[in-house]
Design a protein around this motif. Structure first.
Motif, mmCIF file in Angstrom:
data_model
loop_
_atom_site.group_PDB
_atom_site.id
_atom_site.type_symbol
_atom_site.label_atom_id
_atom_site.label_comp_id
_atom_site.label_asym_id
_atom_site.label_seq_id
_atom_site.Cartn_x
_atom_site.Cartn_y
_atom_site.Cartn_z
ATOM 1 N N LYS A 91 2.285 7.125 -6.483
ATOM 2 C CA LYS A 91 1.247 8.087 -6.898
ATOM 3 C C LYS A 91 1.466 9.468 -6.279
ATOM 4 O O LYS A 91 0.704 10.389 -6.557
ATOM 5 N N LYS A 92 2.481 9.618 -5.452
ATOM 6 C CA LYS A 92 2.764 10.875 -4.732
ATOM 7 C C LYS A 92 1.562 11.297 -3.894
ATOM 8 O O LYS A 92 1.261 12.490 -3.749
ATOM 9 N N ASN A 93 0.897 10.309 -3.324
ATOM 10 C CA ASN A 93 -0.282 10.553 -2.501
ATOM 11 C C ASN A 93 0.156 10.698 -1.048
ATOM 12 O O ASN A 93 0.043 9.764 -0.250
ATOM 13 N N PHE A 94 0.671 11.870 -0.704
ATOM 14 C CA PHE A 94 1.210 12.073 0.636
ATOM 15 C C PHE A 94 0.097 12.185 1.686
ATOM 16 O O PHE A 94 0.332 11.912 2.861
ATOM 17 N N LYS A 95 -1.086 12.565 1.266
ATOM 18 C CA LYS A 95 -2.215 12.571 2.191
ATOM 19 C C LYS A 95 -2.518 11.141 2.625
ATOM 20 O O LYS A 95 -2.804 10.880 3.800
ATOM 21 N N GLY A 96 -2.438 10.209 1.686
ATOM 22 C CA GLY A 96 -2.642 8.805 2.025
ATOM 23 C C GLY A 96 -1.524 8.262 2.894
ATOM 24 O O GLY A 96 -1.763 7.475 3.817
ATOM 25 N N ILE A 97 -0.293 8.685 2.619
ATOM 26 C CA ILE A 97 0.850 8.246 3.419
ATOM 27 C C ILE A 97 0.716 8.718 4.859
ATOM 28 O O ILE A 97 1.096 8.004 5.799
ATOM 29 N N ASN A 98 0.149 9.913 5.053
ATOM 30 C CA ASN A 98 -0.034 10.437 6.405
ATOM 31 C C ASN A 98 -0.831 9.490 7.300
ATOM 32 O O ASN A 98 -0.662 9.482 8.523
ATOM 33 N N GLN A 99 -1.711 8.678 6.704
ATOM 34 C CA GLN A 99 -2.514 7.744 7.485
ATOM 35 C C GLN A 99 -1.653 6.636 8.105
ATOM 36 O O GLN A 99 -2.106 5.940 9.013
ATOM 37 N N TYR A 100 -0.439 6.482 7.592
ATOM 38 C CA TYR A 100 0.471 5.458 8.108
ATOM 39 C C TYR A 100 1.539 6.050 9.027
ATOM 40 O O TYR A 100 2.506 5.381 9.355
ATOM 41 N N ILE A 101 1.371 7.310 9.412
ATOM 42 C CA ILE A 101 2.302 7.943 10.351
ATOM 43 C C ILE A 101 1.639 8.051 11.712
ATOM 44 O O ILE A 101 0.584 8.673 11.852
ATOM 45 N N PHE A 151 12.912 2.240 3.586
ATOM 46 C CA PHE A 151 12.019 2.767 4.617
ATOM 47 C C PHE A 151 11.816 1.717 5.699
ATOM 48 O O PHE A 151 12.111 0.537 5.512
ATOM 49 N N TYR A 152 11.338 2.176 6.855
ATOM 50 C CA TYR A 152 11.181 1.306 8.019
ATOM 51 C C TYR A 152 9.727 1.339 8.491
ATOM 52 O O TYR A 152 9.098 2.406 8.533
ATOM 53 N N LEU A 153 9.243 0.160 8.868
ATOM 54 C CA LEU A 153 7.901 0.050 9.419
ATOM 55 C C LEU A 153 7.982 -0.436 10.865
ATOM 56 O O LEU A 153 8.785 -1.315 11.191
ATOM 57 N N GLN A 197 5.661 -1.823 14.231
ATOM 58 C CA GLN A 197 4.379 -2.400 14.645
ATOM 59 C C GLN A 197 3.986 -1.877 16.016
ATOM 60 O O GLN A 197 4.688 -2.076 17.006
ATOM 61 N N LEU A 198 2.846 -1.217 16.057
ATOM 62 C CA LEU A 198 2.305 -0.688 17.305
ATOM 63 C C LEU A 198 0.814 -1.019 17.363
ATOM 64 O O LEU A 198 0.070 -0.696 16.425
ATOM 65 N N ASP A 199 0.391 -1.666 18.442
ATOM 66 C CA ASP A 199 -1.026 -2.027 18.607
ATOM 67 C C ASP A 199 -1.551 -2.771 17.384
ATOM 68 O O ASP A 199 -2.637 -2.461 16.849
ATOM 69 N N ASN A 200 -0.764 -3.747 16.911
ATOM 70 C CA ASN A 200 -1.159 -4.628 15.806
ATOM 71 C C ASN A 200 -1.335 -3.906 14.477
ATOM 72 O O ASN A 200 -1.992 -4.418 13.567
ATOM 73 N N LYS A 201 -0.755 -2.725 14.353
ATOM 74 C CA LYS A 201 -0.781 -2.005 13.090
ATOM 75 C C LYS A 201 0.639 -1.575 12.735
ATOM 76 O O LYS A 201 1.430 -1.246 13.607
ATOM 77 N N TRP A 202 0.949 -1.594 11.436
ATOM 78 C CA TRP A 202 2.272 -1.187 10.972
ATOM 79 C C TRP A 202 2.254 0.270 10.544
ATOM 80 O O TRP A 202 1.384 0.697 9.797
ATOM 81 N N TYR A 203 3.248 1.028 11.053
ATOM 82 C CA TYR A 203 3.359 2.460 10.742
ATOM 83 C C TYR A 203 4.680 2.746 10.030
ATOM 84 O O TYR A 203 5.697 2.093 10.291
ATOM 85 N N LEU A 204 4.660 3.741 9.173
ATOM 86 C CA LEU A 204 5.876 4.228 8.530
ATOM 87 C C LEU A 204 6.590 5.138 9.523
ATOM 88 O O LEU A 204 6.047 6.174 9.924
ATOM 89 N N THR A 205 7.813 4.777 9.924
ATOM 90 C CA THR A 205 8.481 5.543 10.975
ATOM 91 C C THR A 205 9.811 6.167 10.541
ATOM 92 O O THR A 205 10.253 7.149 11.132
ATOM 93 N N ILE A 206 10.476 5.592 9.530
ATOM 94 C CA ILE A 206 11.781 6.121 9.102
ATOM 95 C C ILE A 206 11.898 6.055 7.582
ATOM 96 O O ILE A 206 11.567 5.040 6.966
ATOM 97 N N LEU A 207 12.385 7.146 6.985
ATOM 98 C CA LEU A 207 12.816 7.162 5.591
ATOM 99 C C LEU A 207 14.324 7.384 5.592
ATOM 100 O O LEU A 207 14.817 8.319 6.226
ATOM 101 N N ASP A 208 15.044 6.529 4.903
ATOM 102 C CA ASP A 208 16.517 6.559 4.938
ATOM 103 C C ASP A 208 17.065 7.050 3.603
ATOM 104 O O ASP A 208 17.101 6.315 2.632
ATOM 105 N N GLN A 268 0.834 -1.201 0.000
ATOM 106 C CA GLN A 268 0.000 0.000 0.000
ATOM 107 C C GLN A 268 0.869 1.251 0.000
ATOM 108 O O GLN A 268 0.600 2.213 -0.740
ATOM 109 N N LEU A 269 1.936 1.265 0.804
ATOM 110 C CA LEU A 269 2.832 2.417 0.846
ATOM 111 C C LEU A 269 3.565 2.598 -0.484
ATOM 112 O O LEU A 269 3.759 3.727 -0.945
ATOM 113 N N ILE A 270 3.979 1.497 -1.099
ATOM 114 C CA ILE A 270 4.625 1.584 -2.411
ATOM 115 C C ILE A 270 3.693 2.258 -3.414
ATOM 116 O O ILE A 270 4.091 3.150 -4.177
#
Length: 232
Positions: free
Chosen positions: A54-64, A209-211, A213-224, A47-49
């Motif tokens: 698509k450069k959908n940064f609004k959608g990416i925000n949902q994973y932060i 990038f790094y994901l 897991q918090l409360d059974n959900k994966w979040y985007l936390t680091i871009l390298d 989903q993040l890929i």
């Protein structure tokens, strides 16, 4: 005499079968430790890929995650540093956050093509200029949980404090606290491909990038953007 020989043969056969079973079990255990999939991890990566393509940064925000934020690690005059953002905020001039323009360009230029399948194995080694990569593709190793890129930036901050006696910046102490919290729950994802119209031995297109897991959900936390930077 014959019975004694048969008895010895049976004992030897049992020993050989036991050794074979042990070797087989160890092989299966070692393979599963690297190749096992993680619930919801695959779906989040794909989903993040799609969102980055698509450069959908609004959608990416949902994973932060609002409490963790997103750490972007990069070079600052050849030294590792980072910025933490809570969300991507774009306006007509680009990203509203304090991110170097070249990092913004990297974000806008991210492309992962060919619908690669995640390969759960050890990460391909490569030098800082990403020229000596022996494998291409999309990789994750759940056995190797780490925050390598973020740790590099934090270690350099502490090194500067010690050697140059800089004044401590409280915000970096907060970053260290967050890093300690997510370290054991984070998996690195590495994508490597050839740039279009380049020779196989030329510099590679690498996105890391790094994901977490918090409360059974994966979040985007680091871009390298530090590891693959030739100026490092």
């Amino acid at each position: 005499m014959m019975e004694r020989k048969n008895f010895i043969m049976r004992i030897l056969l049992l020993i050989l079968l036991s050794l074979a079973n042990i070797a087989c079990s160890q092989k299966i255990e070692n393979q599963s430790a690297v190749t096992q999939t993680i619930p919801h991890f695959d779906a989040t990566v794909y989903q993040l890929i799609d969102l980055f393509n698509k450069k959908n940064f609004k959608g990416i925000n949902q994973y932060i995650n609002k409490d963790i934020g997103l750490f972007i690690v990069y070079n600052a005059s050849t030294s590792p540093t980072m910025r933490r953002i809570e969300q991507f905020k774009f306006n007509d001039k680009g990203v509203e956050n304090k991110i170097p323009s070249w990092v913004e360009d990297e974000l806008l230029g991210v492309t992962i093509s060919g619908n690669p399948k995640i390969q759960y194995e050890q990460y391909p080694p490569f030098d800082p200029c990403s020229e000596k990569v022996n494998k291409l593709g999309l990789y994750a190793n759940p056995k190797e949980k780490n925050i390598e890129a973020l740790k590099i930036a934090l270690d350099y901050y502490h090194w500067e404090l010690k050697h140059y006696q800089f004044e401590k910046r409280p915000i970096w102490e907060k970053y260290q606290s967050i890093a300690d919290k997510i370290a054991s729950k984070t998996v690195k994802v590495v994508y490597i491909e050839n740039f279009p119209d380049t020779l196989p031995d030329d510099e590679k297109n690498i996105f890391i990038f790094y994901l977490t897991q918090l409360d059974n959900k994966w979040y985007l936390t680091i871009l390298d953007f530090y590891t693959m930077d030739c100026s490092a």
